[in-house]
Design a protein around this motif. Structure first.
Motif, short mmCIF file in Angstrom:
data_model
loop_
_atom_site.label_atom_id
_atom_site.label_comp_id
_atom_site.label_asym_id
_atom_site.label_seq_id
_atom_site.Cartn_x
_atom_site.Cartn_y
_atom_site.Cartn_z
N MET A 1 8.66 -2.24 -2.18
CA MET A 1 7.93 -1.53 -2.46
C MET A 1 8.35 -2.65 -2.07
N SER A 83 5.37 -9.24 -3.53
CA SER A 83 6.38 -8.48 -2.04
C SER A 83 5.39 -7.83 -2.07
N LEU A 84 4.42 -7.39 -2.56
CA LEU A 84 3.44 -5.53 -2.37
C LEU A 84 2.48 -5.94 -2.29
N THR A 85 1.79 -7.23 -3.14
CA THR A 85 0.83 -7.14 -2.48
C THR A 85 0.04 -8.80 -2.05
N GLY A 86 1.23 -9.27 -1.87
CA GLY A 86 0.85 -10.49 -0.88
C GLY A 86 -0.49 -11.93 -2.08
N VAL A 87 -1.63 -12.70 -1.18
CA VAL A 87 -2.03 -13.79 -2.35
C VAL A 87 -3.62 -13.34 -1.69
N PHE A 88 -4.81 -13.12 -2.35
CA PHE A 88 -5.94 -12.95 -0.65
C PHE A 88 -6.36 -14.07 -0.74
N GLY A 89 -7.21 -14.30 0.42
CA GLY A 89 -7.99 -15.50 0.60
C GLY A 89 -8.61 -16.21 -0.13
N ASP A 90 -8.69 -17.19 0.32
CA ASP A 90 -10.07 -18.31 -0.59
C ASP A 90 -10.90 -17.85 -1.18
N ILE A 133 12.20 -3.22 0.64
CA ILE A 133 11.13 -3.39 1.35
C ILE A 133 11.56 -4.24 2.96
N LYS A 134 10.49 -5.46 3.35
CA LYS A 134 10.53 -6.14 4.43
C LYS A 134 9.71 -6.88 4.29
N ASN A 298 0.11 -5.12 4.88
CA ASN A 298 0.66 -6.52 6.29
C ASN A 298 0.67 -7.49 5.93
N LYS A 299 1.51 -8.26 4.58
CA LYS A 299 2.79 -8.65 4.43
C LYS A 299 3.84 -8.33 3.95
N VAL A 300 4.19 -6.89 3.42
CA VAL A 300 5.16 -6.62 2.78
C VAL A 300 5.36 -5.09 2.81
N ALA A 301 6.40 -4.80 3.93
CA ALA A 301 6.61 -3.10 4.20
C ALA A 301 7.99 -2.67 2.87
N LEU A 302 6.68 -1.48 2.36
CA LEU A 302 7.87 -0.54 1.34
C LEU A 302 8.41 0.31 2.35
N LEU A 303 9.93 -0.19 2.53
CA LEU A 303 10.75 0.56 3.49
C LEU A 303 11.31 2.17 2.38
N ASP A 304 11.39 2.03 1.17
CA ASP A 304 11.92 3.24 0.00
C ASP A 304 11.53 2.73 -0.90
N VAL A 305 11.74 3.98 -2.28
CA VAL A 305 11.58 3.50 -3.26
C VAL A 305 11.67 4.79 -3.89
N GLY A 306 12.26 4.58 -4.89
CA GLY A 306 13.34 6.38 -5.63
C GLY A 306 14.07 5.58 -6.78
N ILE A 307 15.13 6.94 -7.38
CA ILE A 307 15.59 6.80 -8.45
C ILE A 307 16.68 6.16 -7.93
N ALA A 308 17.75 5.66 -8.67
CA ALA A 308 19.06 6.08 -8.62
C ALA A 308 20.30 5.57 -10.07
#
Length: 318
Positions: A1, A83-90, A133-134, A298-308
């Motif tokens: 994610m 992973s999914l949000t990154g860090v905002f700029g200064d 995620i990627k 733009n920092k982290v791509a969510l490739l798949d999400v589901g229930i395993a």
């Protein structure tokens, strides 16, 4: 994610292979790093609140959790949020015109309508939230490590999970690390579980007020902290259509959110974006232009999400 530094294996888990530490965000000033460290220490020492559970905002810096914030399901404590949000700029958010914010509100309303129409899932406590995620981070001695990471987090947070990370060919870390690495994710009270998200209110105004309370005193601005906390919940919330729609409608009420045309996620997929402000360091949420599904950032791509059904198993149905 999320990207991530993950929890290190505990004693007695010698068969677990540690995952590399979280990538450090580039070009952070010393003052910003100090602020992020202070916020992180405040977060991990905060006492838990009574039900409904507090929203746990993204932990500061690249040393914090990864989720695919998420959060969320992507991982644990310190690393997942990145992973999914990154860090905002200064810099503080630039002034956003009423017309620009109105455009964002209209887009978020469309995204919320699509999110609400997705089918709800029946999820049992023995299940795991799966995210894939990627992302990338600076490699050792130069270059860039590009990797795909999968996480399995127990729905109720009461069992250990699993992280699996694969470096892509050409990543500098492949010179001294195995391509495919696994790590046990131990039960962690600092990770927001699926069940805790399930308990959140779904009326947008009520949800926004709760997130505002739970993020009080955080972020360069309070609105930015709220935006970041919502971003961390997006991957898991896609499995809860009513909550997912409420999060987008709550975001529409945050001043300063703007549309970013032709946004690109970390996997190279083009779409329409949303950001809290307009400077070059903004973290951008990316959505498919046609389907309006969430692609990550733009920092982290969510490739798949589901229930395993179990760790190291992919979801059988969507």
């Amino acid at each position: 994610m999320s990207f991530f530094s993950r929890r290190q294996p505990r004693a007695g888990h010698e068969d677990s292979v540690p995952v590399p530490p979280a990538p450090r965000y580039r070009d952070l000033s010393a003052d910003r790093q100090s602020l992020l460290k202070e916020r992180f220490m405040q977060q991990i020492t905060r006492e838990s609140a009574p039900a409904p559970p507090p929203v746990r905002p993204a932990r500061p810096g690249r040393q914090r959790r990864a989720a695919l914030v998420a959060a969320p399901a992507l991982v644990a404590a310190v690393a997942t949020a990145v992973s999914l949000t990154g860090v905002f700029g200064d810099s503080a958010a630039t002034t956003v015109s009423a017309a620009d914010h109105h455009e964002a509100r209209r887009l978020l309303d469309r995204i919320a309508l699509v999110a609400a129409e997705r089918p709800a899932r029946t999820v049992r406590d023995e299940h795991y939230v799966y995210t894939k995620i990627k992302g990338s981070w600076p490699g050792p001695k130069g270059g860039t490590d590009v990797f795909v990471r999968e996480d399995w987090i127990a729905v109720n947070g009461e069992r250990n999970g699993l992280a699996r990370q694969v470096f892509e060919p050409g990543s500098p870390s492949l010179d001294f690390r195995s391509q495919d690495r696994k790590m046990v994710l131990h039960k962690d009270p600092n990770v927001t579980t699926y069940r805790e998200l399930e308990a959140l209110p779904t009326a947008p105004d009520t949800l926004l007020k709760k997130i505002q309370r739970d993020t009080g005193g955080q972020g360069p601005t309070h609105d930015e902290a709220v935006f970041e906390a919502i971003a961390e919940m997006l991957p898991q919330s896609t499995l809860r259509p009513e909550l997912n729609a409420a999060l987008y409608r709550a975001t529409a009420r945050i001043p300063g959110v703007v549309v970013k045309q032709d946004a690109v996620d970390a996997a190279g997929r083009h779409g329409v974006g949303l950001a809290f402000h307009t400077d070059g360091d903004s973290v951008v949420w990316v959505f498919d232009k046609d389907r309006l599904t969430y692609l990550g950032t733009n920092k982290v791509a969510l490739l798949d999400v589901g229930i395993a059904d179990a760790t190291d198993q992919r979801p059988l149905s969507r």
